[in-house]
Scaffold this active site. Structure first.
Site, PDB file in Angstrom:
ATOM      1  N   SER A 151       0.843  -1.186   0.000  1.00 39.42           N
ATOM      2  CA  SER A 151       0.000   0.000   0.000  1.00 39.42           C
ATOM      3  C   SER A 151       0.881   1.240   0.000  1.00 39.42           C
ATOM      4  CB  SER A 151      -0.890   0.017   1.248  1.00 39.42           C
ATOM      5  OG  SER A 151      -1.552   1.266   1.401  1.00 39.42           O
ATOM      6  N   TYR A 192      -0.618  -0.623  10.397  1.00 45.55           N
ATOM      7  CA  TYR A 192      -0.873  -0.982   8.995  1.00 45.55           C
ATOM      8  C   TYR A 192       0.271  -0.478   8.118  1.00 45.55           C
ATOM      9  CZ  TYR A 192      -3.273  -1.488   4.514  1.00 45.55           C
ATOM     10  OH  TYR A 192      -3.615  -1.835   3.227  1.00 45.55           O
TER      11      TYR A 192
END
Length: 253
Positions: free
Chosen positions: A137, A147
Site C-alpha cells: 500500500s 498498517y
C-alpha cells in the site's frame, strides 16, 4: 498453462486478480477463509473462462491455515508460477485502544504469512522461474499506525528479494495502491462514501490489478498505480515523518 495462487481471493483485489488472470488463461488456486464463497466464485470462473480453479480454504491468521498453503506452494509436481500475497485487513488507527490480540493477528496475516508463503514458493520457483506479487500500500511510505509498518516491511522485503532472486528467474513486486474501491473499508465498518477521502483519490480495482500485473511482468520491485499516487509517494519521501503522520491522522482509514 501457468498456475497462479491468490490469497484473499474471494473479494476485492484478490477476486480481481483472479478474473484478470483467468481471462489470460491462467489456472488458479484460490485461498480465503470461506469455503462457500470460494466455491461459488470458482464455479463462476470455470464457467466464464474455462480454466481450472482449485479451492483452498485457509485462515492465514492461524498456524494450520498457513501450513496448508505452504504445502500447496511446495508441490513440485504441480508448481505455482505466480503467487499473489493479497490477504489482509485493516484496524482502527488508535493502536493503544485496539485489542492487542487483533494487532497480533493483523501482523501475522500481513507480515508473517506473506513471508512464509514467499519462502515456500521460492522452493519450487528458483531455477524454474516465477513471479511473486505482494499487495502492499502507499501507506507503507508514510507513518500510519501498524498498517503502515506492516506494508513498509513488505515493500522493503520485496525490493531486496527482487534483486536477490532475479538470478534464479524470480521477480518479486510490491504492489502499492492508494484508496481503492473494494470491500476492504466496509469490513472496517465504514460505509461507502463516508471514509473521509476525496473522490479524486479513489482508484478502480481493475486498473490497480492491470498495472500491478504489467509491472510484475517487467520485473519491477515496486508498483505504484496511477500518476497521482506516484506523486504522493515522491513528495512523502521528502517530508519529515512528523508531517506525514499528522496528515495521515486526518483520514478515517
Amino acid at each position: 498453462m501457468p498456475t497462479a495462487l491468490i490469497t484473499g481471493a474471494s473479494a476485492g483485489l484478490g477476486a480481481e486478480f483472479a478474473r484478470q488472470l483467468a481471462r489470460r488463461r491462467a489456472d488458479l488456486v484460490l485461498v480465503a477463509r470461506s469455503e462457500e464463497a470460494l466455491s461459488t466464485f470458482a464455479a463462476e470462473l470455470r464457467s466464464e473462462f474455462g480454466v481450472a480453479v482449485e479451492v483452498l480454504p485457509a485462515d492465514l491468521a492461524i498456524e494450520e491455515g498457513v501450513e496448508r498453503v505452504e504445502q500447496r506452494l511446495e508441490r513440485a509436481d504441480d508448481p505455482i508460477d505466480l503467487l499473489v500475497n493479497n490477504a489482509g485487513f485493516g484496524l482502527p488507527l488508535q493502536f493503544a485502544d485496539n485489542d492487542i490480540a487483533d494487532e497480533v493477528r493483523h501482523l501475522r496475516v500481513h507480515v508473517e504469512a506473506s513471508m512464509r508463503l514467499m519462502h515456500a514458493a521460492l522452493q519450487t520457483m528458483r531455477g524454474r522461474g516465477g513471479r511473486i506479487i505482494n499487495v502492499a500500500s502507499v501507506a507503507g511510505f508514510i507513518s500510519r499506525s501498524t498498517y503502515s509498518a506492516c506494508k513498509a516491511w513488505l515493500i522493503q522485503f520485496s525490493r531486496w528479494a527482487n534483486a536477490e532472486y532475479a538470478r534464479d528467474g524470480v521477480s518479486v513486486t510490491a504492489l502499492c495502491p492508494g484508496f481503492t474501491h473494494t470491500s476492504f473499508h466496509e469490513r472496517m465498518g465504514l460505509a461507502p462514501g463516508h471514509e473521509g477521502v476525496p473522490a479524486i483519490m479513489w482508484l478502480d480495482a481493475r486498473d490497480v490489478v492491470r498495472e500491478g500485473l504489467r509491472d510484475a511482468a517487467r520485473g519491477k520491485s515496486v508498483s505504484v498505480p496511477s500518476l497521482r499516487y506516484k506523486v504522493i509517494v515522491a513528495v512523502a519521501g521528502l517530508l519529515p515523518r512528523s508531517v506525514t503522520a499528522g496528515i495521515a491522522r486526518r483520514g478515517r482509514v
